[in-house]
Design an enzyme around this catalytic site. Sequence first.
Site, mmCIF file in Angstrom:
data_model
loop_
_atom_site.group_PDB
_atom_site.id
_atom_site.type_symbol
_atom_site.label_atom_id
_atom_site.label_comp_id
_atom_site.label_asym_id
_atom_site.label_seq_id
_atom_site.Cartn_x
_atom_site.Cartn_y
_atom_site.Cartn_z
ATOM 1 N N ASP A 119 -30.257 38.102 -0.546
ATOM 2 C CA ASP A 119 -28.881 38.001 -1.263
ATOM 3 C C ASP A 119 -27.716 38.548 -0.675
ATOM 4 O OD1 ASP A 119 -27.062 38.093 -3.099
ATOM 5 O OD2 ASP A 119 -28.142 38.928 -4.691
ATOM 6 N N ASN A 168 -14.781 27.260 -2.833
ATOM 7 C CA ASN A 168 -14.054 25.910 -2.919
ATOM 8 C C ASN A 168 -12.618 26.076 -2.995
ATOM 9 O OD1 ASN A 168 -12.785 26.275 -5.755
ATOM 10 N ND2 ASN A 168 -15.248 26.696 -6.340
ATOM 11 N N ASP A 177 -20.576 32.061 -4.131
ATOM 12 C CA ASP A 177 -19.241 32.403 -4.564
ATOM 13 C C ASP A 177 -19.342 33.077 -6.049
ATOM 14 O OD1 ASP A 177 -16.626 32.064 -4.750
ATOM 15 O OD2 ASP A 177 -16.458 29.872 -5.427
ATOM 16 N N SER A 232 -22.083 25.267 2.730
ATOM 17 C CA SER A 232 -22.429 23.790 2.423
ATOM 18 C C SER A 232 -23.743 23.415 2.063
ATOM 19 C CB SER A 232 -21.805 22.941 3.484
ATOM 20 O OG SER A 232 -20.269 22.712 3.342
ATOM 21 N N THR A 233 -24.801 24.027 2.227
ATOM 22 C CA THR A 233 -26.144 23.940 2.012
ATOM 23 C C THR A 233 -26.829 23.705 0.652
ATOM 24 O OG1 THR A 233 -27.244 26.099 2.666
ATOM 25 C CG2 THR A 233 -26.602 24.361 4.453
ATOM 26 N N GLY A 234 -25.908 24.301 -0.087
ATOM 27 C CA GLY A 234 -26.482 24.633 -1.569
ATOM 28 C C GLY A 234 -25.885 23.399 -2.472
ATOM 29 N N TYR A 240 -23.120 21.996 -2.236
ATOM 30 C CA TYR A 240 -22.177 20.795 -1.474
ATOM 31 C C TYR A 240 -23.217 20.022 -0.860
ATOM 32 C CZ TYR A 240 -17.825 22.516 -2.520
ATOM 33 O OH TYR A 240 -16.513 22.826 -3.008
HETATM 34 N N1 AR6 Z 1 -27.075 35.122 -1.224
HETATM 35 C C1 AR6 Z 1 -27.197 34.288 -0.066
HETATM 36 N N2 AR6 Z 1 -27.400 33.169 -0.073
HETATM 37 C C2 AR6 Z 1 -27.203 32.355 -1.212
HETATM 38 C C3 AR6 Z 1 -26.817 32.959 -2.485
HETATM 39 C C4 AR6 Z 1 -26.710 34.354 -2.522
HETATM 40 N N3 AR6 Z 1 -26.606 35.483 -3.462
HETATM 41 N N4 AR6 Z 1 -26.801 32.128 -3.552
HETATM 42 C C5 AR6 Z 1 -27.006 30.913 -2.984
HETATM 43 N N5 AR6 Z 1 -27.133 31.136 -1.668
HETATM 44 P P1 AR6 Z 1 -23.504 27.501 -2.341
HETATM 45 P P2 AR6 Z 1 -21.895 25.598 -1.021
HETATM 46 C C6 AR6 Z 1 -27.571 29.722 -0.735
HETATM 47 O O1 AR6 Z 1 -24.050 26.581 -3.372
HETATM 48 O O2 AR6 Z 1 -23.186 24.614 -0.763
HETATM 49 C C7 AR6 Z 1 -19.915 27.056 -5.192
HETATM 50 O O3 AR6 Z 1 -19.689 26.540 -6.433
HETATM 51 C C8 AR6 Z 1 -27.849 28.536 -1.411
HETATM 52 O O4 AR6 Z 1 -29.132 28.376 -1.508
HETATM 53 O O5 AR6 Z 1 -23.465 28.796 -2.738
HETATM 54 O O6 AR6 Z 1 -20.936 25.640 0.212
HETATM 55 C C9 AR6 Z 1 -18.717 27.097 -4.744
HETATM 56 O O7 AR6 Z 1 -17.504 27.501 -5.471
HETATM 57 C C10 AR6 Z 1 -27.451 27.856 0.009
HETATM 58 O O8 AR6 Z 1 -28.403 27.647 1.080
HETATM 59 O O9 AR6 Z 1 -22.387 26.965 -1.540
HETATM 60 C C11 AR6 Z 1 -18.321 25.558 -4.151
HETATM 61 O O10 AR6 Z 1 -17.913 24.986 -5.391
HETATM 62 C C12 AR6 Z 1 -26.295 28.555 0.521
HETATM 63 O O11 AR6 Z 1 -26.124 29.882 0.011
HETATM 64 C C13 AR6 Z 1 -19.769 25.109 -3.832
HETATM 65 O O12 AR6 Z 1 -20.501 25.913 -4.603
HETATM 66 C C14 AR6 Z 1 -24.807 27.938 0.195
HETATM 67 O O13 AR6 Z 1 -24.920 27.447 -1.339
HETATM 68 C C15 AR6 Z 1 -19.817 25.489 -2.573
HETATM 69 O O14 AR6 Z 1 -21.150 25.016 -2.013
#
Ligand code: AR6
Length: 180
Positions: A13, A27, A37, A125-127, A129
């Site tokens: 985490d 975002n 975020d 972006s890998t979550g 997005y």
């Molecule tokens: N620690 C490490 N990695 C994490 C954690 C954590 N606590 N939580 C999720 N991940 P994402 P995005 C991973 O969705 O794709 C938000 O709502 C996750 O598994 O956090 O850039 C923002 O406000 C994935 O591999 O970010 C935007 O609206 C990676 O972190 C949007 O999501 C990124 O997932 C951004 O989407």
Amino acid sequence: MTTKPTIKLVQGDITEQHADAIVNAANSSLLGGGGVDGAIHRKGGPEILDACRDLRASQYGRGLPTGQAVATTAGRLHADHVIHTVGPVWTEEEDRSELLVSCYRESLRVAAELGAHSVVFPAISTGIYGWPMDDGARLALRTVHEEARLPVAEVRFVLFDEGAYDCFELALAELERPSS
Ligand code: AR6
């Protein structure tokens, strides 16, 4: 001779990490969301959101554009700064790789300006997005390898699950393989 940063991979985490700067996959609104975020704002506390609101009231009235980065306090996190960057949403219709590269590049530029020695990144972006993890890992590692400059001496990627960790491990091995 250019000094390359040490690149480390950790599964876990991102909000548990100790570093000079922690990068947030934000975002454009800068006002919070899910994923990384949400976790950063929850754990870091309201000081981060206050700083983001100040940014929206000043130089980022229309929000932070995709591919750019900006720093705030890290609140209660074990870091001095949070660097917020906005990744592109994945689509098959268009190659948005340059925007994802820009997130890493701009975050490193901001980190260097802040004098940060250690910087922690999520897999931007890998979550939510939707960016494919293997491609996201390759772009992230290549960009950090090419762009990171002193004072940034250590870049740590914190990957949430085993699948993400494995993708980054493979991409790092490819990057470090001597070319014949
Ligand atoms: N620690 C490490 N990695 C994490 C954690 C954590 N606590 N939580 C999720 N991940 P994402 P995005 C991973 O969705 O794709 C938000 O709502 C996750 O598994 O956090 O850039 C923002 O406000 C994935 O591999 O970010 C935007 O609206 C990676 O972190 C949007 O999501 C990124 O997932 C951004 O989407």
